[in-house]
Enzyme design. Structure first.
Site, mmCIF file in Angstrom:
data_model
loop_
_atom_site.group_PDB
_atom_site.id
_atom_site.type_symbol
_atom_site.label_atom_id
_atom_site.label_comp_id
_atom_site.label_asym_id
_atom_site.label_seq_id
_atom_site.Cartn_x
_atom_site.Cartn_y
_atom_site.Cartn_z
ATOM 1 N N GLY A 69 0.789 -1.218 0.000
ATOM 2 C CA GLY A 69 0.000 0.000 0.000
ATOM 3 C C GLY A 69 0.824 1.270 0.000
ATOM 4 N N THR A 70 1.917 1.287 0.744
ATOM 5 C CA THR A 70 2.731 2.500 0.825
ATOM 6 C C THR A 70 3.338 2.853 -0.523
ATOM 7 O OG1 THR A 70 3.237 2.217 3.171
ATOM 8 C CG2 THR A 70 4.782 3.522 1.872
ATOM 9 N N ASN A 149 -8.470 3.786 8.672
ATOM 10 C CA ASN A 149 -7.796 2.679 9.344
ATOM 11 C C ASN A 149 -7.823 2.785 10.863
ATOM 12 O OD1 ASN A 149 -5.998 4.958 8.715
ATOM 13 N ND2 ASN A 149 -4.427 3.767 9.764
ATOM 14 N N SER A 199 -2.962 -3.784 -0.418
ATOM 15 C CA SER A 199 -1.814 -4.456 0.182
ATOM 16 C C SER A 199 -2.206 -5.874 0.576
ATOM 17 C CB SER A 199 -1.346 -3.672 1.412
ATOM 18 O OG SER A 199 -0.117 -4.161 1.882
ATOM 19 N N HIS A 201 -1.041 -8.152 2.632
ATOM 20 C CA HIS A 201 -1.022 -8.639 4.009
ATOM 21 C C HIS A 201 -2.233 -8.198 4.822
ATOM 22 C CE1 HIS A 201 0.367 -5.057 6.458
ATOM 23 N NE2 HIS A 201 0.608 -4.626 5.240
ATOM 24 N N THR A 237 12.187 -6.600 -11.084
ATOM 25 C CA THR A 237 11.714 -7.953 -11.353
ATOM 26 C C THR A 237 10.522 -8.267 -10.445
ATOM 27 O OG1 THR A 237 13.922 -8.683 -11.980
ATOM 28 C CG2 THR A 237 12.336 -10.390 -11.341
ATOM 29 N N CYS A 324 1.572 1.777 11.684
ATOM 30 C CA CYS A 324 2.690 2.564 11.159
ATOM 31 C C CYS A 324 3.051 3.719 12.079
ATOM 32 C CB CYS A 324 2.338 3.104 9.771
ATOM 33 S SG CYS A 324 2.081 1.809 8.549
#
Length: 380
Positions: A69-70, A149, A199, A201, A237, A324
Protein backbone atom coordinates in the site's frame (compact mmCIF):
# COMPACT_ATOMS: atom_id res chain seq x y z
CA UNK A 1 -3.88 -16.15 22.07
CA UNK A 2 -6.55 -13.71 20.89
CA UNK A 3 -5.47 -11.67 17.88
CA UNK A 4 -7.58 -8.52 17.46
CA UNK A 5 -5.09 -6.50 15.37
CA UNK A 6 -6.06 -7.55 11.86
CA UNK A 7 -6.02 -4.01 10.48
CA UNK A 8 -2.28 -3.94 11.17
CA UNK A 9 -1.66 -7.24 9.43
CA UNK A 10 -3.35 -10.61 8.98
CA UNK A 11 -2.00 -14.14 9.26
CA UNK A 12 -1.25 -15.56 5.84
CA UNK A 13 -3.67 -18.30 4.76
CA UNK A 14 -1.93 -21.71 4.88
CA UNK A 15 -2.97 -22.37 1.26
CA UNK A 16 -1.57 -19.00 0.18
CA UNK A 17 1.67 -19.78 1.98
CA UNK A 18 1.77 -23.18 0.29
CA UNK A 19 1.28 -21.44 -3.05
CA UNK A 20 4.13 -19.07 -2.25
CA UNK A 21 6.51 -21.88 -1.29
CA UNK A 22 5.69 -24.11 -4.26
CA UNK A 23 5.94 -21.22 -6.73
CA UNK A 24 9.30 -20.21 -5.24
CA UNK A 25 10.62 -23.75 -5.56
CA UNK A 26 9.25 -24.66 -8.98
CA UNK A 27 9.12 -21.38 -10.94
CA UNK A 28 12.67 -20.10 -10.89
CA UNK A 29 12.68 -18.09 -14.12
CA UNK A 30 12.60 -14.32 -14.41
CA UNK A 31 9.28 -13.40 -16.09
CA UNK A 32 11.17 -11.03 -18.40
CA UNK A 33 13.47 -13.78 -19.71
CA UNK A 34 12.86 -15.13 -23.21
CA UNK A 35 13.53 -18.80 -22.46
CA UNK A 36 10.93 -21.34 -21.35
CA UNK A 37 11.54 -20.84 -17.64
CA UNK A 38 10.86 -17.14 -18.09
CA UNK A 39 7.74 -17.93 -20.10
CA UNK A 40 6.44 -20.14 -17.28
CA UNK A 41 6.96 -17.36 -14.75
CA UNK A 42 5.35 -14.77 -16.99
CA UNK A 43 2.37 -17.06 -17.61
CA UNK A 44 1.75 -17.35 -13.85
CA UNK A 45 2.19 -13.61 -13.45
CA UNK A 46 -0.44 -12.85 -16.08
CA UNK A 47 -2.82 -15.46 -14.67
CA UNK A 48 -2.59 -13.78 -11.26
CA UNK A 49 -3.20 -10.39 -12.84
CA UNK A 50 -6.25 -11.71 -14.67
CA UNK A 51 -7.66 -13.36 -11.52
CA UNK A 52 -7.33 -10.18 -9.46
CA UNK A 53 -8.94 -8.17 -12.25
CA UNK A 54 -11.86 -10.58 -12.43
CA UNK A 55 -12.34 -10.41 -8.66
CA UNK A 56 -12.50 -6.61 -8.87
CA UNK A 57 -14.54 -6.72 -12.09
CA UNK A 58 -12.00 -4.63 -14.00
CA UNK A 59 -9.68 -5.30 -16.93
CA UNK A 60 -6.39 -7.18 -16.54
CA UNK A 61 -4.47 -4.28 -18.08
CA UNK A 62 -5.73 -2.10 -15.21
CA UNK A 63 -3.85 -4.09 -12.54
CA UNK A 64 -0.23 -3.18 -11.71
CA UNK A 65 1.79 -4.96 -9.05
CA UNK A 66 3.62 -3.17 -6.23
CA UNK A 67 5.33 -3.95 -2.94
CA UNK A 68 2.27 -2.88 -0.96
CA UNK A 69 0.00 0.00 0.00
CA UNK A 70 2.73 2.50 0.82
CA UNK A 71 4.42 2.15 -2.55
CA UNK A 72 1.05 2.32 -4.26
CA UNK A 73 0.09 5.55 -2.49
CA UNK A 74 3.49 7.09 -3.21
CA UNK A 75 3.25 6.04 -6.85
CA UNK A 76 -0.17 7.60 -7.41
CA UNK A 77 0.63 10.88 -5.68
CA UNK A 78 4.13 11.37 -7.08
CA UNK A 79 3.26 9.89 -10.46
CA UNK A 80 0.35 12.30 -10.81
CA UNK A 81 2.49 15.25 -9.71
CA UNK A 82 5.12 14.45 -12.35
CA UNK A 83 2.66 13.71 -15.12
CA UNK A 84 0.40 16.71 -14.55
CA UNK A 85 2.88 19.30 -13.35
CA UNK A 86 2.44 21.42 -16.50
CA UNK A 87 -1.33 21.52 -15.95
CA UNK A 88 -1.42 22.30 -12.23
CA UNK A 89 0.28 21.94 -8.88
CA UNK A 90 -2.62 21.56 -6.44
CA UNK A 91 -3.49 18.38 -4.54
CA UNK A 92 -6.35 17.72 -2.12
CA UNK A 93 -6.23 15.05 0.57
CA UNK A 94 -8.37 14.52 3.65
CA UNK A 95 -7.27 15.25 7.22
CA UNK A 96 -7.48 11.56 8.16
CA UNK A 97 -5.28 9.93 5.53
CA UNK A 98 -2.73 7.22 6.25
CA UNK A 99 0.86 8.54 6.58
CA UNK A 100 1.65 6.94 3.21
CA UNK A 101 -0.57 9.63 1.69
CA UNK A 102 -0.21 12.53 4.12
CA UNK A 103 3.58 12.39 4.36
CA UNK A 104 3.95 11.93 0.62
CA UNK A 105 1.77 15.01 0.13
CA UNK A 106 4.01 16.90 2.55
CA UNK A 107 7.07 15.89 0.55
CA UNK A 108 5.43 17.16 -2.62
CA UNK A 109 4.63 20.39 -0.77
CA UNK A 110 8.34 20.82 -0.06
CA UNK A 111 8.94 20.46 -3.81
CA UNK A 112 6.59 23.33 -4.63
CA UNK A 113 3.19 21.67 -4.90
CA UNK A 114 0.24 23.09 -3.00
CA UNK A 115 -1.70 20.75 -0.71
CA UNK A 116 -5.17 21.44 0.69
CA UNK A 117 -6.64 19.41 3.53
CA UNK A 118 -10.33 18.51 3.41
CA UNK A 119 -11.72 18.44 6.98
CA UNK A 120 -13.84 15.74 8.60
CA UNK A 121 -16.84 15.99 10.89
CA UNK A 122 -17.00 14.85 14.51
CA UNK A 123 -17.55 11.24 13.41
CA UNK A 124 -14.55 11.20 11.06
CA UNK A 125 -16.34 11.54 7.70
CA UNK A 126 -14.91 13.86 5.05
CA UNK A 127 -17.04 16.97 4.60
CA UNK A 128 -17.87 16.68 0.91
CA UNK A 129 -19.08 20.25 0.42
CA UNK A 130 -15.91 21.64 1.97
CA UNK A 131 -13.79 19.34 -0.18
CA UNK A 132 -15.63 20.59 -3.26
CA UNK A 133 -14.93 24.19 -2.24
CA UNK A 134 -11.19 23.46 -2.25
CA UNK A 135 -11.11 22.54 -5.95
CA UNK A 136 -9.26 25.03 -8.16
CA UNK A 137 -8.46 25.23 -11.88
CA UNK A 138 -4.95 23.95 -11.04
CA UNK A 139 -6.14 20.94 -8.99
CA UNK A 140 -4.66 17.71 -10.37
CA UNK A 141 -5.46 15.10 -7.70
CA UNK A 142 -7.94 14.26 -4.95
CA UNK A 143 -6.92 11.42 -2.62
CA UNK A 144 -9.34 10.05 0.00
CA UNK A 145 -9.14 6.66 1.73
CA UNK A 146 -12.02 4.21 1.36
CA UNK A 147 -12.17 3.12 5.01
CA UNK A 148 -10.38 4.98 7.79
CA UNK A 149 -7.80 2.68 9.34
CA UNK A 150 -8.19 4.12 12.86
CA UNK A 151 -11.95 4.61 13.35
CA UNK A 152 -13.39 2.48 10.55
CA UNK A 153 -15.41 5.32 9.00
CA UNK A 154 -16.47 4.44 5.45
CA UNK A 155 -15.67 7.62 3.57
CA UNK A 156 -18.25 9.15 1.19
CA UNK A 157 -16.48 8.08 -1.99
CA UNK A 158 -19.75 7.99 -3.94
CA UNK A 159 -20.59 11.59 -2.99
CA UNK A 160 -17.05 12.75 -3.79
CA UNK A 161 -17.31 10.95 -7.12
CA UNK A 162 -20.42 12.96 -7.92
CA UNK A 163 -18.53 16.18 -7.21
CA UNK A 164 -15.60 15.09 -9.37
CA UNK A 165 -17.88 14.09 -12.25
CA UNK A 166 -17.64 17.74 -13.31
CA UNK A 167 -13.82 17.61 -13.22
CA UNK A 168 -12.78 14.66 -15.44
CA UNK A 169 -9.14 15.77 -15.66
CA UNK A 170 -8.58 15.58 -11.89
CA UNK A 171 -7.16 12.22 -10.82
CA UNK A 172 -9.23 10.57 -8.08
CA UNK A 173 -7.32 8.14 -5.86
CA UNK A 174 -8.73 5.87 -3.15
CA UNK A 175 -6.52 4.11 -0.62
CA UNK A 176 -8.58 0.90 -0.42
CA UNK A 177 -6.25 -1.06 1.86
CA UNK A 178 -8.80 -1.31 4.69
CA UNK A 179 -11.83 -1.54 2.39
CA UNK A 180 -11.32 -4.58 0.20
CA UNK A 181 -13.15 -7.64 1.45
CA UNK A 182 -14.68 -5.65 4.31
CA UNK A 183 -16.99 -3.13 2.64
CA UNK A 184 -19.16 -3.42 -0.47
CA UNK A 185 -16.95 -2.59 -3.44
CA UNK A 186 -19.55 -0.21 -4.89
CA UNK A 187 -18.88 2.11 -1.95
CA UNK A 188 -15.18 2.61 -2.69
CA UNK A 189 -14.54 1.68 -6.35
CA UNK A 190 -17.01 3.85 -8.21
CA UNK A 191 -16.71 4.41 -11.98
CA UNK A 192 -15.19 7.84 -11.21
CA UNK A 193 -12.26 6.40 -9.22
CA UNK A 194 -9.10 6.47 -11.33
CA UNK A 195 -6.67 4.72 -8.98
CA UNK A 196 -7.02 2.45 -5.95
CA UNK A 197 -4.24 0.92 -3.89
CA UNK A 198 -4.12 -2.43 -2.06
CA UNK A 199 -1.81 -4.46 0.18
CA UNK A 200 -1.80 -8.27 0.32
CA UNK A 201 -1.02 -8.64 4.01
CA UNK A 202 -4.34 -6.98 4.88
CA UNK A 203 -6.26 -9.91 3.35
CA UNK A 204 -4.13 -12.89 4.42
CA UNK A 205 -1.59 -12.67 1.65
CA UNK A 206 2.19 -12.36 2.05
CA UNK A 207 3.87 -9.20 3.23
CA UNK A 208 5.74 -7.00 0.79
CA UNK A 209 3.37 -7.29 -2.17
CA UNK A 210 0.31 -5.37 -3.35
CA UNK A 211 -1.29 -3.88 -6.42
CA UNK A 212 -2.84 -0.78 -7.94
CA UNK A 213 -6.06 -0.51 -9.88
CA UNK A 214 -5.19 1.97 -12.64
CA UNK A 215 -8.10 2.98 -14.85
CA UNK A 216 -7.32 2.51 -18.53
CA UNK A 217 -6.59 5.78 -20.30
CA UNK A 218 -5.27 7.59 -17.24
CA UNK A 219 -1.62 8.66 -17.16
CA UNK A 220 0.82 8.18 -14.31
CA UNK A 221 4.58 8.63 -14.32
CA UNK A 222 6.65 5.65 -13.11
CA UNK A 223 7.93 5.75 -9.55
CA UNK A 224 10.65 3.19 -10.38
CA UNK A 225 12.66 3.39 -13.61
CA UNK A 226 14.87 0.68 -15.02
CA UNK A 227 14.15 -2.53 -16.89
CA UNK A 228 10.67 -1.66 -18.10
CA UNK A 229 8.60 -4.29 -16.28
CA UNK A 230 4.84 -3.89 -15.75
CA UNK A 231 4.33 -2.49 -19.26
CA UNK A 232 7.16 -0.04 -18.68
CA UNK A 233 5.46 1.49 -15.65
CA UNK A 234 7.28 -0.17 -12.72
CA UNK A 235 10.84 -1.34 -13.20
CA UNK A 236 11.97 -4.20 -10.99
CA UNK A 237 11.71 -7.95 -11.35
CA UNK A 238 8.21 -8.95 -10.28
CA UNK A 239 7.78 -10.95 -7.08
CA UNK A 240 6.07 -13.85 -8.85
CA UNK A 241 5.62 -16.13 -5.78
CA UNK A 242 4.23 -13.25 -3.73
CA UNK A 243 1.92 -12.11 -6.51
CA UNK A 244 0.55 -15.60 -7.16
CA UNK A 245 0.02 -16.14 -3.43
CA UNK A 246 -1.67 -12.73 -3.19
CA UNK A 247 -4.16 -13.54 -5.94
CA UNK A 248 -5.05 -16.80 -4.21
CA UNK A 249 -5.41 -15.09 -0.84
CA UNK A 250 -7.68 -12.40 -2.28
CA UNK A 251 -9.95 -14.99 -3.88
CA UNK A 252 -10.15 -16.96 -0.63
CA UNK A 253 -10.76 -13.83 1.43
CA UNK A 254 -13.62 -12.65 -0.74
CA UNK A 255 -15.15 -16.13 -0.74
CA UNK A 256 -15.01 -16.32 3.07
CA UNK A 257 -16.58 -12.89 3.37
CA UNK A 258 -19.38 -13.93 1.04
CA UNK A 259 -20.04 -17.07 3.08
CA UNK A 260 -20.41 -15.12 6.36
CA UNK A 261 -21.03 -11.48 5.44
CA UNK A 262 -22.16 -10.40 8.92
CA UNK A 263 -19.67 -12.38 11.01
CA UNK A 264 -17.37 -9.55 12.12
CA UNK A 265 -20.29 -7.12 12.35
CA UNK A 266 -22.01 -9.31 14.96
CA UNK A 267 -18.84 -9.66 17.04
CA UNK A 268 -18.13 -5.93 16.77
CA UNK A 269 -21.64 -5.07 17.91
CA UNK A 270 -21.31 -7.38 20.92
CA UNK A 271 -18.03 -5.74 21.92
CA UNK A 272 -19.39 -2.24 21.35
CA UNK A 273 -22.44 -2.81 23.54
CA UNK A 274 -20.42 -4.55 26.25
CA UNK A 275 -17.77 -1.81 26.39
CA UNK A 276 -20.37 0.97 26.35
CA UNK A 277 -21.76 -0.32 29.64
CA UNK A 278 -18.64 0.91 31.48
CA UNK A 279 -18.87 4.48 32.78
CA UNK A 280 -15.28 5.41 32.00
CA UNK A 281 -15.21 3.94 28.50
CA UNK A 282 -15.45 6.22 25.49
CA UNK A 283 -16.52 4.62 22.19
CA UNK A 284 -15.02 6.49 19.26
CA UNK A 285 -16.28 4.33 16.37
CA UNK A 286 -19.89 4.71 15.30
CA UNK A 287 -22.35 2.33 13.68
CA UNK A 288 -23.90 3.77 10.54
CA UNK A 289 -21.42 3.89 7.64
CA UNK A 290 -18.68 2.31 9.71
CA UNK A 291 -16.72 -0.78 8.65
CA UNK A 292 -17.75 -4.01 10.41
CA UNK A 293 -14.23 -4.94 11.51
CA UNK A 294 -12.88 -1.87 13.35
CA UNK A 295 -13.86 -0.67 16.83
CA UNK A 296 -11.93 2.06 18.62
CA UNK A 297 -12.47 2.96 22.27
CA UNK A 298 -10.61 4.18 25.34
CA UNK A 299 -10.71 4.22 29.13
CA UNK A 300 -10.74 7.74 30.54
CA UNK A 301 -7.44 8.55 32.21
CA UNK A 302 -5.61 5.48 30.83
CA UNK A 303 -3.26 5.96 27.89
CA UNK A 304 -3.84 3.61 25.02
CA UNK A 305 -0.42 1.98 25.15
CA UNK A 306 -0.96 1.12 28.83
CA UNK A 307 -4.10 -0.84 27.99
CA UNK A 308 -2.42 -2.43 24.96
CA UNK A 309 0.41 -3.82 27.08
CA UNK A 310 -1.95 -4.88 29.89
CA UNK A 311 -3.98 -6.90 27.37
CA UNK A 312 -0.79 -8.26 25.84
CA UNK A 313 0.17 -9.75 29.20
CA UNK A 314 -3.04 -11.79 28.92
CA UNK A 315 -2.15 -12.82 25.34
CA UNK A 316 -4.70 -10.47 23.78
CA UNK A 317 -3.30 -8.34 20.97
CA UNK A 318 -4.79 -5.00 19.93
CA UNK A 319 -3.18 -1.68 18.91
CA UNK A 320 -3.37 1.99 19.69
CA UNK A 321 -3.73 3.63 16.27
CA UNK A 322 -2.23 2.78 12.92
CA UNK A 323 0.52 0.18 13.20
CA UNK A 324 2.69 2.56 11.16
CA UNK A 325 2.41 5.17 13.94
CA UNK A 326 1.94 3.27 17.20
CA UNK A 327 5.61 2.38 17.79
CA UNK A 328 6.52 6.03 17.34
CA UNK A 329 3.91 6.89 20.01
CA UNK A 330 2.15 9.23 17.59
CA UNK A 331 -1.32 10.14 18.80
CA UNK A 332 -4.26 9.31 16.57
CA UNK A 333 -4.31 11.85 13.74
CA UNK A 334 -7.91 10.89 13.00
CA UNK A 335 -9.15 11.68 16.51
CA UNK A 336 -7.36 15.04 16.46
CA UNK A 337 -8.93 15.78 13.06
CA UNK A 338 -12.30 14.97 14.68
CA UNK A 339 -11.47 17.61 17.33
CA UNK A 340 -11.36 15.07 20.13
CA UNK A 341 -9.51 16.62 23.12
CA UNK A 342 -5.87 15.53 23.39
CA UNK A 343 -6.23 13.84 26.77
CA UNK A 344 -9.13 11.77 25.44
CA UNK A 345 -7.47 10.97 22.09
CA UNK A 346 -4.44 9.49 23.86
CA UNK A 347 -6.65 6.80 25.43
CA UNK A 348 -7.61 5.28 22.07
CA UNK A 349 -7.26 1.55 21.50
CA UNK A 350 -8.26 -0.18 18.26
CA UNK A 351 -9.77 -3.64 18.02
CA UNK A 352 -9.76 -4.94 14.43
CA UNK A 353 -11.50 -8.18 13.59
CA UNK A 354 -11.34 -10.84 10.93
CA UNK A 355 -13.45 -13.78 9.81
CA UNK A 356 -11.22 -16.10 11.85
CA UNK A 357 -12.16 -14.38 15.11
CA UNK A 358 -14.95 -15.92 17.20
CA UNK A 359 -17.62 -14.80 19.64
CA UNK A 360 -15.88 -16.93 22.28
CA UNK A 361 -12.78 -14.77 21.83
CA UNK A 362 -14.87 -11.64 22.21
CA UNK A 363 -16.42 -12.97 25.41
CA UNK A 364 -12.98 -13.85 26.81
CA UNK A 365 -11.78 -10.38 25.85
CA UNK A 366 -14.55 -8.86 27.95
CA UNK A 367 -13.69 -11.08 30.93
CA UNK A 368 -10.10 -9.84 30.84
CA UNK A 369 -11.19 -6.26 30.14
CA UNK A 370 -13.49 -6.28 33.17
CA UNK A 371 -10.60 -7.33 35.40
CA UNK A 372 -8.31 -4.64 33.96
CA UNK A 373 -11.02 -2.00 34.21
CA UNK A 374 -11.46 -2.70 37.93
CA UNK A 375 -7.68 -2.57 38.39
CA UNK A 376 -7.36 0.76 36.56
CA UNK A 377 -10.35 2.20 38.48
CA UNK A 378 -8.62 1.55 41.79
CA UNK A 379 -5.42 3.17 40.58
CA UNK A 380 -7.26 6.10 39.00
Amino acid sequence: MIYFDNSATTAIYPLALDTYVKTSQRIIGNPSSLHDLGTQANRLLQQARKQIAELLEVQANEIFFTSGGTEGDNWVLKGTAITKREYGNHIIISSVEHPAVSRTANQLKELGFEVSIAPVDKKGFVKVEELAALIRPETILVSVMGVNNEMGAIQPIEAISEVLADYPTIHFHVDAVQAIGKVDQAQWLTPRVDFATFSAHKFHGPRGVGFIYWKAGKKLAPLLNGGGQESGQRATTENVPGIVAMSRALRMHLEKQAERPNHTKIIRQYLKEALASYDKVTIFSGDENFAPHILTFGIKGIRGEVLVHALEEKQIFVSTTSACSSRKKVDSSTLHAMNVPHDVATTAVRVSLDEANTMAEAEQFMVVFNHLYDKFSKIN
